[in-house]
Scaffold this active site. Structure first.
Site, PDB file in Angstrom:
ATOM      1  NE  ARG A  42       7.133  11.644  -7.145  1.00  0.00           N
ATOM      2  CZ  ARG A  42       6.966  10.324  -7.190  1.00  0.00           C
ATOM      3  NH1 ARG A  42       6.306   9.780  -8.196  1.00  0.00           N
ATOM      4  NH2 ARG A  42       7.458   9.556  -6.243  1.00  0.00           N
ATOM      5  CB  THR A  60       7.301   1.628  -8.328  1.00  0.00           C
ATOM      6  OG1 THR A  60       6.896   2.062  -7.017  1.00  0.00           O
ATOM      7  CG2 THR A  60       6.333   0.539  -8.746  1.00  0.00           C
ATOM      8  CG  ASP A  87       5.130   2.689  -4.187  1.00  0.00           C
ATOM      9  OD1 ASP A  87       5.891   2.731  -3.197  1.00  0.00           O
ATOM     10  OD2 ASP A  87       4.759   3.711  -4.806  1.00  0.00           O
TER      11      ASP A  87
HETATM   12  O1  F6P Z   1       6.311   5.743  -5.550  1.00  0.00           O
HETATM   13  C1  F6P Z   1       7.456   5.635  -4.792  1.00  0.00           C
HETATM   14  C2  F6P Z   1       7.348   6.484  -3.548  1.00  0.00           C
HETATM   15  O2  F6P Z   1       8.543   6.372  -2.810  1.00  0.00           O
HETATM   16  C3  F6P Z   1       6.148   6.175  -2.660  1.00  0.00           C
HETATM   17  O3  F6P Z   1       6.337   5.040  -1.862  1.00  0.00           O
HETATM   18  C4  F6P Z   1       6.030   7.462  -1.891  1.00  0.00           C
HETATM   19  O4  F6P Z   1       4.711   7.665  -1.450  1.00  0.00           O
HETATM   20  C5  F6P Z   1       6.409   8.499  -2.920  1.00  0.00           C
HETATM   21  O5  F6P Z   1       7.176   7.835  -3.900  1.00  0.00           O
HETATM   22  C6  F6P Z   1       7.187   9.663  -2.400  1.00  0.00           C
HETATM   23  O6  F6P Z   1       7.267  10.594  -3.429  1.00  0.00           O
HETATM   24  P1  F6P Z   1       8.358  11.727  -3.538  1.00  0.00           P
HETATM   25  O7  F6P Z   1       9.669  11.081  -3.829  1.00  0.00           O
HETATM   26  O8  F6P Z   1       7.898  12.575  -4.659  1.00  0.00           O
HETATM   27  O9  F6P Z   1       8.386  12.421  -2.215  1.00  0.00           O
END
Ligand code: F6P
Length: 389
Positions: A106, A166, A168
């Site tokens: 990220r 994604t 989401d």
């Molecule tokens: O965007 C995908 C996702 O899994 C979301 O559903 C969740 O809020 C986020 O990423 C979690 O992020 P990370 O993997 O950085 O903890």
């Protein structure tokens, strides 16, 4: 900064490179296409299937007139010059593989233009790597944040083509992202499993489902799993309304209840707060997530014992479902076509069942939320599922 891709070539590399080109003259190598590919942001099922789709189709379009470079860990690799030349066999046997063979990270968009203590100009570094790699196009597989940066790079003059991924399903401009349906399968399976134990014990269960700030995933998994209450960020809840639903079920002789709760669910009171106030209120929250707070509140109101299950990143793992394998392949081959046509600056998208290009400038910075009057919600309401409103 280490340019690992360059570090792997010898000091004779430039001479060898030009010699190869001269010797290859007549074989069509002069017009060699150089394509970089990266996966960025949270991973999901179907990334490898999409990489495979893009690259196999590129070899199909350009035959041996294309060189593909895998850039490691998303934009981090583009900044650091961390990449490697890939071969056709790298894209075999990965259709069903979860995660991403390229790695991901990220890199928040809001920090892209910010020069931090490390004194690095991230945008310049990405552009420099692209130019040094002599890329004809950068293929980016990512979600919302990734698309903001993809658009920025496109505006900065790089040739970019993107694919929406994604769990989401919140990328604007496409009806579907790959990864979503696989995560729906996983989350639905969790709700199914919770159902059996909830029924045996006559308990109330909350299953907290991912989806970030939108409710597509909890909506689909909630409906598919037969949840009694579904809470979405798009429909702020009244705690009294949830309590009333549970009490009505008790009175009707149903001793158990399942709540599918979006990780981004919020109360009506919270929905009235400014972004800053909301953040501060959540920072003061004593429970690790909204589901635990809800469990406490509902339990205080109804006297019922509540159990919480948070499947978390489990929802992003494992093999892509058949739907995602097909969608990833369709997106991948469409992206290769855009490159062939030199139609850069676009994301491939699903609209009305067809794959179409959508300009990155239209996608970047927008969120595809669940319309509160969508057919999925209306039909759920028809069969008695409540949304806490
Ligand atoms: O965007 C995908 C996702 O899994 C979301 O559903 C969740 O809020 C986020 O990423 C979690 O992020 P990370 O993997 O950085 O903890």
């Amino acid at each position: 900064m280490i340019d690992k891709g360059r570090a792997r070539t010898s000091s004779y590399a430039p001479a060898l490179f030009y010699l190869t080109r001269i010797l290859s003259y007549g074989k069509g190598y002069i017009g060699m296409k150089r394509i970089g590919i990266l996966t960025s942001g949270g991973d999901c099922q179907g990334l490898n299937a999409a990489i495979r789709g893009v690259c196999k189709a590129l070899y199909g379009e350009f035959k041996d007139g294309v060189e593909i470079y895998g850039i490691h860990d998303g934009y981090r690799g583009l900044m650091d010059g961390d990449y490697h030349r890939m071969a056709p066999q790298d894209f075999s046997g990965i259709l069903t593989l979860g995660g991403t063979i390229l790695g991901t990270s990220r890199q928040p968009f809001k920090m892209m233009r910010v020069i931090g203590d490390d004194n690095r100009d991230k945008v310049k570094e990405m552009k420099d790597t692209y130019r040094r790699m002599k890329l004809d196009c950068l293929v980016v597989l990512g979600g919302n944040g990734t698309h903001k940066t993809a658009n920025l790079l496109s505006e900065e003059g790089l040739n970019v083509v993107s694919l929406p991924k994604t769990i989401d399903n919140d990328v604007w401009g496409t009806e579907m992202t790959f990864g979503f349906h696989s995560a729906v399968e996983v989350a639905t399976n969790v709700v199914d499993c919770i159902h059996t134990t909830a029924t045996s014990h006559g308990r109330v269960f909350i299953v907290e489902i991912m989806g970030h700030k939108v409710g597509w995933l909890p909506l689909y998994a909630g409906v598919a799993g037969g949840a009694d209450v579904i809470l979405l960020p798009e429909i702020p809840y009244h705690i009294d309304s949830i309590a009333a639903t549970l009490e009505a079920r008790n009175k009707a002789g149903k001793s158990f209840s399942i709540l599918a709760v979006a990780e981004g669910a919020l109360s009506v009171e919270e929905s009235k707060l400014s972004k800053k106030e909301f953040k501060a209120a959540r920072a003061r929250m004593q429970q690790p997530s909204i589901s635990y707070r809800l469990a406490k509140e509902i339990s205080e109101k109804t006297g019922q014992e509540i159990r919480v299950t948070v499947p978390g990143h489990f929802q992003r793992g494992g093999s892509p479902c058949a739907y995602d394998r097909v969608l990833s392949t369709r997106f991948g081959t469409a992206a290769a076509k855009l490159i062939k046509e030199q139609k850069y600056g676009h994301m491939v998208a699903l609209q009305n069942g067809a794959i179409v290009p959508v300009p990155l400038g239209e996608v970047a910075g927008k969120l595809k939320t669940v319309p509160v009057d969508c057919e999925e919600i209306l039909s759920a309401r028809e069969i008695g599922i409540t949304f806490g409103d």
